[in-house]
Design a protein around this motif. Sequence first.
Motif, mmCIF file in Angstrom:
data_model
loop_
_atom_site.group_PDB
_atom_site.id
_atom_site.type_symbol
_atom_site.label_atom_id
_atom_site.label_comp_id
_atom_site.label_asym_id
_atom_site.label_seq_id
_atom_site.Cartn_x
_atom_site.Cartn_y
_atom_site.Cartn_z
ATOM 1 N N MET A 1 8.336 -19.189 19.340
ATOM 2 C CA MET A 1 7.112 -19.016 18.543
ATOM 3 C C MET A 1 7.182 -17.663 17.811
ATOM 4 S SD MET A 1 3.212 -18.396 19.625
ATOM 5 C CE MET A 1 2.952 -19.544 20.948
ATOM 6 N N THR A 2 6.825 -17.688 16.546
ATOM 7 C CA THR A 2 6.828 -16.435 15.779
ATOM 8 C C THR A 2 5.538 -15.668 16.041
ATOM 9 O OG1 THR A 2 8.129 -17.487 14.056
ATOM 10 C CG2 THR A 2 6.936 -15.496 13.425
ATOM 11 N N ARG A 3 5.667 -14.355 16.280
ATOM 12 C CA ARG A 3 4.465 -13.510 16.365
ATOM 13 C C ARG A 3 4.243 -12.915 14.978
ATOM 14 N NH1 ARG A 3 3.592 -9.122 21.017
ATOM 15 N NH2 ARG A 3 3.622 -11.083 22.170
ATOM 16 N N LEU A 4 3.129 -13.306 14.379
ATOM 17 C CA LEU A 4 2.884 -12.970 12.977
ATOM 18 C C LEU A 4 1.654 -12.086 12.836
ATOM 19 C CD1 LEU A 4 3.591 -13.619 9.940
ATOM 20 C CD2 LEU A 4 1.875 -15.438 10.092
ATOM 21 N N LEU A 5 1.778 -11.037 12.037
ATOM 22 C CA LEU A 5 0.624 -10.238 11.637
ATOM 23 C C LEU A 5 0.322 -10.557 10.173
ATOM 24 C CD1 LEU A 5 -1.480 -7.949 11.884
ATOM 25 C CD2 LEU A 5 0.374 -6.316 11.414
ATOM 26 N N VAL A 6 -0.902 -11.019 9.921
ATOM 27 C CA VAL A 6 -1.351 -11.322 8.550
ATOM 28 C C VAL A 6 -2.404 -10.290 8.188
ATOM 29 C CG1 VAL A 6 -2.380 -13.040 7.027
ATOM 30 C CG2 VAL A 6 -1.086 -13.791 9.038
ATOM 31 N N THR A 7 -2.164 -9.484 7.166
ATOM 32 C CA THR A 7 -3.222 -8.569 6.737
ATOM 33 C C THR A 7 -4.091 -9.276 5.695
ATOM 34 O OG1 THR A 7 -1.994 -7.571 4.917
ATOM 35 C CG2 THR A 7 -1.707 -6.577 7.110
ATOM 36 N N GLY A 8 -5.379 -8.900 5.670
ATOM 37 C CA GLY A 8 -6.287 -9.553 4.714
ATOM 38 C C GLY A 8 -6.629 -10.973 5.126
ATOM 39 N N GLY A 9 -6.797 -11.183 6.425
ATOM 40 C CA GLY A 9 -7.074 -12.536 6.939
ATOM 41 C C GLY A 9 -8.397 -13.111 6.452
ATOM 42 N N THR A 10 -9.299 -12.249 5.947
ATOM 43 C CA THR A 10 -10.576 -12.729 5.415
ATOM 44 C C THR A 10 -10.476 -13.086 3.928
ATOM 45 O OG1 THR A 10 -11.139 -10.420 5.040
ATOM 46 C CG2 THR A 10 -12.040 -11.443 7.031
ATOM 47 N N GLY A 11 -9.305 -12.853 3.328
ATOM 48 C CA GLY A 11 -9.149 -13.116 1.898
ATOM 49 C C GLY A 11 -8.738 -14.555 1.619
ATOM 50 N N LEU A 12 -8.646 -14.880 0.348
ATOM 51 C CA LEU A 12 -8.266 -16.242 -0.072
ATOM 52 C C LEU A 12 -6.871 -16.605 0.439
ATOM 53 C CD1 LEU A 12 -8.529 -18.798 -1.847
ATOM 54 C CD2 LEU A 12 -7.729 -17.416 -3.780
ATOM 55 N N LEU A 13 -5.898 -15.768 0.138
ATOM 56 C CA LEU A 13 -4.520 -16.078 0.542
ATOM 57 C C LEU A 13 -4.327 -15.848 2.037
ATOM 58 C CD1 LEU A 13 -1.656 -16.889 -0.140
ATOM 59 C CD2 LEU A 13 -1.185 -14.485 -0.719
ATOM 60 N N PRO B 1 -4.869 6.739 5.976
ATOM 61 C CA PRO B 1 -3.436 6.966 6.197
ATOM 62 C C PRO B 1 -3.083 6.759 7.672
ATOM 63 C CG PRO B 1 -4.359 8.701 4.808
ATOM 64 C CD PRO B 1 -5.531 7.882 5.297
ATOM 65 N N GLY B 2 -1.997 6.075 7.935
ATOM 66 C CA GLY B 2 -1.541 5.856 9.312
ATOM 67 C C GLY B 2 -2.054 4.587 9.953
ATOM 68 N N ALA B 3 -3.107 3.986 9.382
ATOM 69 C CA ALA B 3 -3.724 2.814 10.035
ATOM 70 C C ALA B 3 -2.762 1.616 10.049
ATOM 71 C CB ALA B 3 -5.018 2.443 9.318
ATOM 72 N N ALA B 4 -2.034 1.408 8.974
ATOM 73 C CA ALA B 4 -1.127 0.253 8.905
ATOM 74 C C ALA B 4 -0.041 0.385 9.971
ATOM 75 C CB ALA B 4 -0.495 0.168 7.508
ATOM 76 N N GLY B 5 0.527 1.587 10.083
ATOM 77 C CA GLY B 5 1.598 1.814 11.056
ATOM 78 C C GLY B 5 1.101 1.624 12.481
ATOM 79 N N ALA B 6 -0.106 2.127 12.764
ATOM 80 C CA ALA B 6 -0.651 2.016 14.124
ATOM 81 C C ALA B 6 -0.842 0.550 14.504
ATOM 82 C CB ALA B 6 -1.978 2.775 14.204
ATOM 83 N N LEU B 7 -1.277 -0.269 13.535
ATOM 84 C CA LEU B 7 -1.514 -1.696 13.842
ATOM 85 C C LEU B 7 -0.181 -2.404 14.138
ATOM 86 C CD1 LEU B 7 -3.475 -4.035 14.124
ATOM 87 C CD2 LEU B 7 -3.256 -4.436 11.658
ATOM 88 N N GLU C 1 3.658 2.444 3.901
ATOM 89 C CA GLU C 1 3.503 2.744 5.340
ATOM 90 C C GLU C 1 3.716 1.489 6.174
ATOM 91 O OE1 GLU C 1 -0.396 4.364 5.839
ATOM 92 O OE2 GLU C 1 0.047 6.104 4.583
ATOM 93 N N MET C 2 3.190 0.376 5.675
ATOM 94 C CA MET C 2 3.342 -0.895 6.400
ATOM 95 C C MET C 2 4.827 -1.254 6.501
ATOM 96 S SD MET C 2 1.707 -3.369 7.882
ATOM 97 C CE MET C 2 0.003 -3.447 7.351
ATOM 98 N N ALA C 3 5.545 -1.103 5.400
ATOM 99 C CA ALA C 3 6.974 -1.446 5.401
ATOM 100 C C ALA C 3 7.754 -0.494 6.315
ATOM 101 C CB ALA C 3 7.515 -1.396 3.975
ATOM 102 N N ALA C 4 7.407 0.789 6.297
ATOM 103 C CA ALA C 4 8.112 1.755 7.167
ATOM 104 C C ALA C 4 7.864 1.414 8.637
ATOM 105 C CB ALA C 4 7.641 3.170 6.849
ATOM 106 N N ALA C 5 6.637 1.020 8.948
ATOM 107 C CA ALA C 5 6.321 0.642 10.332
ATOM 108 C C ALA C 5 7.087 -0.623 10.720
ATOM 109 C CB ALA C 5 4.817 0.421 10.478
ATOM 110 N N GLU D 1 2.522 -1.052 15.305
ATOM 111 C CA GLU D 1 2.995 -0.587 16.624
ATOM 112 C C GLU D 1 2.289 -1.311 17.752
ATOM 113 O OE1 GLU D 1 2.872 3.731 16.947
ATOM 114 O OE2 GLU D 1 4.106 3.752 15.110
ATOM 115 N N ARG D 2 1.002 -1.567 17.552
ATOM 116 C CA ARG D 2 0.222 -2.229 18.612
ATOM 117 C C ARG D 2 0.586 -3.712 18.729
ATOM 118 N NH1 ARG D 2 -4.680 -4.550 18.989
ATOM 119 N NH2 ARG D 2 -5.609 -3.904 17.019
ATOM 120 N N VAL D 3 0.723 -4.389 17.588
ATOM 121 C CA VAL D 3 0.918 -5.859 17.620
ATOM 122 C C VAL D 3 2.388 -6.221 17.892
ATOM 123 C CG1 VAL D 3 0.716 -7.990 16.231
ATOM 124 C CG2 VAL D 3 -1.057 -6.230 16.085
#
Length: 295
Positions: A1-13, A54-60, A98-102, A62-64
């Motif tokens: 099973m793939t563990r997937l993080l989707v940002t903008g889950g409340t958006g159209l896409l 700043p830093g929020a994307a990386g922290a997420l 930042e997201m890509a670096a994380a 790391e957590r997920v």
Amino acid sequence: MTRLLVTGGTGLLGGAVVEGARGRGWDVTASCRRVPGRSPADGVAWAALDLAEPGAAGALVERVRPDAVIHTAAMTSPAEAEADPARAFRVNAAAAGEMAAACARAEARIIHLTTDLVFDGQSGPYGEEDVPTAASAYGRSKAASEAAVAAAHADHVVVRTSLLLGRSARGDRGVDEAMERTLRAGGRARLFVDELRTPLAADDLAAVLLALCGHAYRGLLHVAGPAAVSRYDLGVRIARARGLDLSLLEAVRMADVPGLVPPRAPAPVLRTDRLRALLPALPRPRALDAVLARR
Ligand SMILES: NC(=O)c1ccc[n+]([C@@H]2O[C@H](COP(=O)([O-])OP(=O)(O)OC[C@H]3O[C@@H](n4cnc5c(N)ncnc54)[C@H](OP(=O)(O)O)[C@@H]3O)[C@@H](O)[C@H]2O)c1
């Protein structure tokens, strides 16, 4: 099973990606600016993320610890980006880097979303090899996001796409649902006959993004609808398919509306030869009439 993080889950896409991933039985975490108060969709973990921080994307990340990230979240309103370009660059470009670096640190693949509006639309159709020439702050911020992601992590796909149709949680993000909402309320729509886009369904794009998670392709990829259509023709086809009042549509030319802010790109039409070469490993976005025929 793939563990997937989707940002903008409340958006159209993002919403379409979440649905598609759930349907595949993946372990899905979706981000939103605030954790939704209502009961989240079955099997989806929701996480708060503000890309302006700043830093929020990386922290997420790391957590997920995802296997893959589909990064759809962005400041998507060209008018808002034009009014506050510094915020647009922070949210759209710096945070994407930042997201890509994380993702690089976590050895997660990143699929990053960007737009046909990285081109000014004066000399298309455009291939992946063409250099961005954005006319608006939104387009420039997304072009900067492409460079930031590519510089930060080799295992990336930067997906440029066009106008999206579909149903959104807010009820007005899909170009078809926005038009339907306006016309059903008796509002008129002034639509350009000389602005061409390559529209596609958000769930068709989501299917390509999910397939890309497990594909070896790296780099830029155009994922757009198979045909260019003017804003006016698109409006007519939506109105016909939905049984709406065609007399509420007004055909205008860009020259009829001086001082457009942000400046419009007349034809940022995306060539999709590369996507076609990757078929059938990746699904093909349907033609507009097939998308509109579905209700
Ligand atoms: N829709 C189109 O026609 C189209 C065309 C070409 C490219 N794209 C690209 O496709 C991607 C998805 O577009 P979309 O139409 O699905 O967008 P959308 O419906 O406007 O959704 C945007 C998402 O990003 C989130 N977001 C906005 N600002 C944020 C911030 N500061 N921090 C964290 N999250 C934030 C929103 O959260 P809230 O719900 O809290 O606002 C929402 O979940 C974007 O990257 C866009 O540039 C879209």
